[in-house]
Enzyme design. Structure first.
Site, PDB file in Angstrom:
ATOM      1  N   SER A 222       0.851  -1.189   0.000  1.00 56.55           N
ATOM      2  CA  SER A 222       0.000   0.000   0.000  1.00 56.55           C
ATOM      3  C   SER A 222       0.884   1.235   0.000  1.00 56.55           C
ATOM      4  O   SER A 222       1.891   1.297   0.711  1.00 56.55           O
ATOM      5  CB  SER A 222      -0.950  -0.016   1.203  1.00 56.55           C
ATOM      6  OG  SER A 222      -0.253  -0.176   2.412  1.00 56.55           O
ATOM      7  N   ASP A 254      -6.053  -1.789   6.122  1.00 57.98           N
ATOM      8  CA  ASP A 254      -6.743  -3.033   6.454  1.00 57.98           C
ATOM      9  C   ASP A 254      -7.905  -3.263   5.494  1.00 57.98           C
ATOM     10  O   ASP A 254      -8.163  -4.393   5.067  1.00 57.98           O
ATOM     11  CB  ASP A 254      -7.256  -2.984   7.890  1.00 57.98           C
ATOM     12  CG  ASP A 254      -6.174  -2.556   8.867  1.00 57.98           C
ATOM     13  OD1 ASP A 254      -5.001  -2.892   8.629  1.00 57.98           O
ATOM     14  OD2 ASP A 254      -6.503  -1.871   9.853  1.00 57.98           O
TER      15      ASP A 254
END
Length: 316
Positions: A222, A254
């Site tokens: 990410s 998440d």
């Protein structure tokens, strides 16, 4: 069924502020309370989209019981394991500009018997239809990384793909142990792991492939506001969208992982688009709230196969 293990859960309190003035009295405009911890956030996001998932977590003290109550109220399946220590609380200060300040408590280390009970709960949940075991989040201060290695072995013995989202010493120990189908660091965590500065797409690709060469199946990196990069041994994919003004960045990574796991399309590009769309939706919600189906907009996400290695991350 996607089983998640959160070794160090938290009760997340978030306060919305016009602006944070350190050293001064600050008045919040709103307060939010959510069950926290990476694995819990993954299960909560999956549950919001009716994807079968169950969260395994240790709980103790009033805040631990509050987490159990909140999960039940939200219809989130959980397997809480009672422990003697108090579950931690974390605090997030979210400014209207999009800047987020997070203060995380260390958590209380588990006893040997409590670790055994927690891992027994994981093993009990890995039924024949389990699609993945996700081990996510930090370890309490003083907790040996062996906990993660033992959890990985449980997944491997069950024939279930094991996914890891952690950082620092637990991430390094888990990667060295092996047996992981996917790891999801952010770019800073990956840089710390390989001991190199990552400024270009090529830097990230090379760092990810170091892990793949050591036996990791794939790496999902990410990149915050710059999207995400999925790296396989021989291919890579980048996905991202127009700039957003975040309400809270807590839990966005998440949700990015949850979106990737929820996608049932075998095409990595399609899965990455879904992944980034979930992460983008999360930053537009307060605290560590998770997005539902109406919040997800895959059409806003572009994907590039084998992106130019010379592109800097800031250019994405």
């Amino acid at each position: 069924m996607i089983v998640t293990l959160t070794p160090n859960p938290s009760l997340d309190r978030a306060l919305d502020l016009p602006r944070l003035d350190p050293g001064e009295v600050n008045r919040a405009t709103a307060e939010h309370l959510h069950p926290g911890g990476k694995g819990l956030n993954v299960t909560r996001a999956l549950a919001a989209h009716r994807v079968d998932s169950r969260a395994v977590l240790p709980v103790g003290g009033p805040d631990g019981m509050r987490i159990v109550d909140l999960l039940a109220a939200q219809g989130v399946a959980a397997h809480p394991v009672r422990v003697a220590g108090d579950t931690r609380s974390n605090l997030t200060l979210a400014e209207s500009t999009g800047r987020t300040t997070k203060v995380n408590s260390p958590g209380v280390a588990l006893s040997a018997a409590e670790v055994d009970a927690l891992l027994a709960a994981v093993e009990a949940e890995l039924l024949p239809d389990a699609r993945a075991l996700v081990i996510a989040g930090s370890l309490p201060t003083g907790q040996a990384p062996e906990l993660i290695a033992r959890a990985i072995e449980i997944g491997v013995r069950a024939g279930v793909p094991v996914v890891l989202d952690s950082s620092g010493a637990p991430l390094a120990a888990a990667v060295a142990h092996g047996g992981l189908a996917l790891v999801k660091p952010n770019d800073e965590e990956l840089a710390e792991l390989v001991g190199a500065e990552l400024t270009t797409v090529g830097d990230v690709q090379r760092a990810a492939r170091q892990l793949i060469a050591d036996g990791i199946g794939a790496v999902l990196v990410s990149l915050g506001s710059h999207g995400a990069l999925l790296v396989h041994a021989d291919r890579s994919w980048w996905a991202g969208g127009p700039a957003l003004v975040p309400l809270s960045t807590v839990g966005a990574g998440d949700c990015t992982l949850a979106g990737f796991l929820a996608a049932d399309d075998p095409d990595p590009a399609v899965r990455l688009i879904r992944s980034v769309a979930w992460g983008r939706a999360a930053v537009l919600l307060p605290g560590s709230a998770v997005p539902g189906p109406a919040d997800i907009h895959p059409a806003e996400v572009a994907v590039v196969v084998d992106p130019d290695a010379s592109t800097t991350l800031k250019e994405l």
